[in-house]
Design a protein around this motif. Sequence first.
Motif, PDB file in Angstrom:
ATOM      1  N   ILE A  66       0.395  -1.134   0.041  1.00 51.18           N
ATOM      2  CA  ILE A  66      -0.407   0.226   0.010  1.00 51.18           C
ATOM      3  C   ILE A  66       1.291   0.673  -0.478  1.00 51.18           C
ATOM      4  CG2 ILE A  66      -1.853   1.110   1.060  1.00 51.18           C
ATOM      5  CD1 ILE A  66      -2.689  -1.720   0.449  1.00 51.18           C
ATOM      6  N   THR A  67       0.919   2.782  -0.965  1.00 54.23           N
ATOM      7  CA  THR A  67       0.499   3.495  -0.824  1.00 54.23           C
ATOM      8  C   THR A  67       0.260   4.280  -0.582  1.00 54.23           C
ATOM      9  OG1 THR A  67       2.650   3.440  -2.145  1.00 54.23           O
ATOM     10  CG2 THR A  67       2.201   5.538  -1.966  1.00 54.23           C
ATOM     11  N   LEU A  68      -0.345   5.169   0.287  1.00 49.62           N
ATOM     12  CA  LEU A  68      -1.615   6.289   1.156  1.00 49.62           C
ATOM     13  C   LEU A  68      -1.746   7.719  -0.044  1.00 49.62           C
ATOM     14  CD1 LEU A  68      -0.813   5.499   4.930  1.00 49.62           C
ATOM     15  CD2 LEU A  68      -2.657   4.315   3.211  1.00 49.62           C
ATOM     16  N   ALA A  69      -2.652   8.258  -0.187  1.00 49.01           N
ATOM     17  CA  ALA A  69      -2.899   9.440  -0.402  1.00 49.01           C
ATOM     18  C   ALA A  69      -1.930  10.481  -0.185  1.00 49.01           C
ATOM     19  CB  ALA A  69      -4.288   9.747  -1.126  1.00 49.01           C
ATOM     20  N   GLY A  70      -1.546  11.127  -1.124  1.00 49.91           N
ATOM     21  CA  GLY A  70      -0.839  12.234  -0.456  1.00 49.91           C
ATOM     22  C   GLY A  70       1.349  11.952   0.012  1.00 49.91           C
ATOM     23  N   PHE A  71       1.482  11.022  -0.071  1.00 48.08           N
ATOM     24  CA  PHE A  71       2.371  10.840  -0.193  1.00 48.08           C
ATOM     25  C   PHE A  71       3.047  10.078  -1.367  1.00 48.08           C
ATOM     26  CE2 PHE A  71       0.774   9.640   5.306  1.00 48.08           C
ATOM     27  CZ  PHE A  71       1.261  11.009   4.986  1.00 48.08           C
ATOM     28  N   GLY A  72       4.517   9.718  -1.195  1.00 48.84           N
ATOM     29  CA  GLY A  72       5.100   8.408  -2.363  1.00 48.84           C
ATOM     30  C   GLY A  72       4.626   9.549  -3.472  1.00 48.84           C
ATOM     31  N   GLY A  73       4.485  10.213  -3.754  1.00 48.06           N
ATOM     32  CA  GLY A  73       3.836  11.214  -5.042  1.00 48.06           C
ATOM     33  C   GLY A  73       2.775  11.266  -5.866  1.00 48.06           C
ATOM     34  N   LYS A  74       1.487  10.445  -4.798  1.00 43.86           N
ATOM     35  CA  LYS A  74       0.443  10.702  -4.659  1.00 43.86           C
ATOM     36  C   LYS A  74      -0.118  11.726  -4.307  1.00 43.86           C
ATOM     37  CE  LYS A  74       2.541   6.491  -5.564  1.00 43.86           C
ATOM     38  NZ  LYS A  74       2.044   6.205  -7.665  1.00 43.86           N
ATOM     39  N   THR A  75      -1.593  11.605  -5.446  1.00 47.48           N
ATOM     40  CA  THR A  75      -2.277  12.610  -5.153  1.00 47.48           C
ATOM     41  C   THR A  75      -2.773  13.018  -3.807  1.00 47.48           C
ATOM     42  OG1 THR A  75      -2.730  12.524  -7.170  1.00 47.48           O
ATOM     43  CG2 THR A  75      -4.382  14.011  -6.393  1.00 47.48           C
TER      44      THR A  75
END
Length: 266
Positions: A66-75
């Motif tokens: 998982i990658t969460l919204a707002g982190f790792g370049g995610k919107t």
Amino acid sequence: MKQFILCIALITIAASIQAQNNQRVIEVKVSGQGEPLLFIPGFTVPGDIWEPFVKQLEQDFECHVITLAGFGGKTPIDFPWLPQVNSALQNYIIANNLSNVTIIGHSLGGTIATWLASRDSLNLRQIILVDALPASGALMIPNFNPDNLVYESPFNSQQLNMTDEEFAQMAAGMSRGMSLNTSSQEQIKKWMVNADRKTYVYGYTDYLKLDLRKDLKSINIPVTIIAADTPYGKDMVTKTYQSQYANLKTYDFILAENAAHFIMLD
């Protein structure tokens, strides 16, 4: 018949919207085959942090990272942030029929895993918590009261108004206490700096507000807790975890020696 068709169409549209919302809130990378493992990273951290473990485990397990919204370049998404993250992960497990799943979560990810384990609707096998607490705010804030934590506060405004240079300096100082490894400290700093600023500030408020200590009573699956001994020492760390997890019926406790908060990097 027309009403029936209309109902089916509305249900289909609603399901499609829900799936799209889940995709906005979380990004999931799936690899491997076998019993499902769900990896949830900590605050500001992308799912890539689990890659060394996934490479070893995907030969025997189906890994969902998982990658969460707002982190790792995610919107980023709207607020409140954390309740949406929790719901999206619960919906993902149900929608993908992840029965008998093991959840491995670090820090915030472990707190989320604890929340998921307390839900009756999920068929989880076990959770593994890496330096994670059910109520971090209660540990950090004197006279802790979740209702007193709001987005519009002087502390939050200060962080939102920091220049990029000021924020980077703050991140560098914080990262030095999160790992004993110099190169890992630099990576942790980059994750913090690259996070969406509002998600960092308001999302952390969501995190501190969350208190799952009563929810621990609802957990009936195996729980393994791995805690770092640095910088507070074995006795204080053990006492803290015993206090925070007092409502959990039973769990295995492992103390990671010579490791700071990012145990997997140390």
